[in-house]
Design a protein around this motif. Structure first.
Motif, PDB file in Angstrom:
ATOM      1  N   GLU A   1      71.551  67.607  40.655  1.00 58.96           N
ATOM      2  CA  GLU A   1      70.191  68.086  40.920  1.00 58.96           C
ATOM      3  C   GLU A   1      69.663  67.475  42.223  1.00 58.96           C
ATOM      4  O   GLU A   1      69.032  68.152  43.022  1.00 58.96           O
TER       5      GLU A   1
ATOM      6  N   GLY B   1      70.824  68.980  45.286  1.00 55.15           N
ATOM      7  CA  GLY B   1      70.314  70.320  45.500  1.00 55.15           C
ATOM      8  C   GLY B   1      71.221  71.372  44.907  1.00 55.15           C
ATOM      9  O   GLY B   1      70.787  72.221  44.182  1.00 55.15           O
ATOM     10  N   GLY B   2      72.518  71.297  45.178  1.00 54.72           N
ATOM     11  CA  GLY B   2      73.452  72.311  44.681  1.00 54.72           C
ATOM     12  C   GLY B   2      72.957  73.670  45.081  1.00 54.72           C
ATOM     13  O   GLY B   2      72.258  73.821  46.084  1.00 54.72           O
ATOM     14  N   GLU B   3      73.273  74.677  44.302  1.00 53.11           N
ATOM     15  CA  GLU B   3      72.613  75.947  44.535  1.00 53.11           C
ATOM     16  C   GLU B   3      71.406  75.956  43.620  1.00 53.11           C
ATOM     17  O   GLU B   3      71.560  75.833  42.422  1.00 53.11           O
ATOM     18  N   PRO B   4      70.188  76.068  44.182  1.00 52.25           N
ATOM     19  CA  PRO B   4      69.028  76.083  43.293  1.00 52.25           C
ATOM     20  C   PRO B   4      69.201  77.220  42.288  1.00 52.25           C
ATOM     21  O   PRO B   4      69.562  78.342  42.664  1.00 52.25           O
TER      22      PRO B   4
ATOM     23  N   ALA C   1      69.309  69.532  32.875  1.00 56.23           N
ATOM     24  CA  ALA C   1      69.707  70.367  34.006  1.00 56.23           C
ATOM     25  C   ALA C   1      69.903  71.776  33.464  1.00 56.23           C
ATOM     26  O   ALA C   1      70.175  71.954  32.275  1.00 56.23           O
ATOM     27  N   ARG C   2      69.781  72.744  34.340  1.00 55.77           N
ATOM     28  CA  ARG C   2      69.854  74.116  33.877  1.00 55.77           C
ATOM     29  C   ARG C   2      71.288  74.540  33.531  1.00 55.77           C
ATOM     30  O   ARG C   2      72.241  73.912  33.985  1.00 55.77           O
TER      31      ARG C   2
ATOM     32  N   LYS D   1      74.374  74.488  35.928  1.00 53.58           N
ATOM     33  CA  LYS D   1      74.895  73.169  36.318  1.00 53.58           C
ATOM     34  C   LYS D   1      75.772  72.603  35.193  1.00 53.58           C
ATOM     35  O   LYS D   1      76.840  72.062  35.446  1.00 53.58           O
TER      36      LYS D   1
ATOM     37  N   ARG E   1      79.001  74.494  35.091  1.00 51.79           N
ATOM     38  CA  ARG E   1      79.896  74.069  36.177  1.00 51.79           C
ATOM     39  C   ARG E   1      80.548  72.732  35.849  1.00 51.79           C
ATOM     40  O   ARG E   1      81.740  72.538  36.095  1.00 51.79           O
TER      41      ARG E   1
END
Lengths: 120, 154
Positions: free
Chosen positions: A103, A106-109, B22-23, B26, B29
């Motif tokens: 998080e 950033g990663g891909e939001p 976290a969503r 994530k 993955r």
């Protein structure tokens, strides 16, 4: 060893009690049968199942045939069980840390309406 | 911040749930990319995963090899059955100690939960005896500590 047979053998409470007794040391079938409200042939059948699964062995000592735990077989089963439980707890604690890192990078939001972006 | 639950369902299932901050994409993955898996799917402290093959597509192979750094180790093999990014993974796995443990059929779902994710992992063991043994012997063999750690966080 055959883990399927070992797990089936371990599923019975009487057989687990027999293993618990053998953890204290060798015992004959008569000694093992004593605490149970069960005939000696019935206890012998349980011992046969444990023996076929490789969890215990019997040796000949004159007229006695004492049973003993096969420590290597028990520890093999143990390793799987320990792994499953400890892995779950330890793994997910580490995954929490990794997700925090992802998080932060950033990663891909994930979604445009993310409220989290503003907070970081 | 852990919220792990572990319970049985029917005769042959074990269901584990856990929330993550976290969503779902994530978390998904982290369950499918080898470079990410190697950072957390390690088991007890001190272990590493030198080999992580995770071909995340239907029929794709799984092979994880763990090492304790002192010459000890074991490995797991499996196959993916179905994947739905970023909500569901279905696979079969078995440990090799080196003899294989009974096949464990695992369905893992990731559902949005506020800003985070609720993971539900449903394991199906081949029969009731295997499942009962897996849970019952663990408690009798002095591994209650792990359970207590889990229960504290429920």
């Amino acid at each position: 060893m055959d883990l399927d047979a070992a797990f089936s053998a371990l599923a019975d409470p009487t057989r687990r009690a027999i293993l618990a007794r053998l953890a204290l040391g060798e015992a004959t079938v008569t000694e093992l049968a004593a605490p149970f409200d069960m005939s000696q042939p019935a206890v012998s059948r349980h011992i046969r199942v444990l023996s076929d699964a490789g969890l215990i062995s019997q040796r000949v000592d004159g007229t006695r045939r004492p049973c003993r735990l096969e420590i290597s077989a028990i520890s093999e089963v143990d390793r799987w069980l320990a792994m499953l439980r400890e892995a779950l707890t330890a793994n997910y604690d580490r995954l929490d840390a990794l997700l925090t890192e992802m998080e932060a990078e950033g990663g891909e939001p994930a979604r445009e309406n993310s409220e989290e972006k503003g907070r970081r | 911040m852990s919220k792990l639950t572990l319970k049985t369902e029917g005769d042959t299932h074990v269901v584990v749930t856990r929330r993550f901050a976290a969503r779902p994409e994530k978390v998904y993955r982290a369950h499918t990319e080898p470079e990410l898996l190697k950072k957390w799917l390690l088991g007890p402290e001190g272990w590493t995963m030198p080999v992580c093959i995770n071909d995340a597509r239907p029929g794709g192979k799984i092979r994880y090899e763990w090492s304790d750094g002192k010459g000890g180790g074991f490995y797991l093999t499996g196959e993916f059955i179905a994947l739905e990014p970023h909500s569901r993974i279905e696979h079969v796995e078995r440990m090799h100690l080196p003899d294989p443990t009974p096949d464990n059929h695992v369905e893992t779902r990731f559902a949005p939960d506020g800003q985070g994710t609720l993971m539900t992992m449903r394991m199906t063991l081949p029969d009731a005896a295997t499942r009962e043994a897996m849970l019952a012997t663990g408690m009798e063999d002095g591994m209650e500590e792990s359970y207590r750690r889990m229960e504290k966080v429920l």
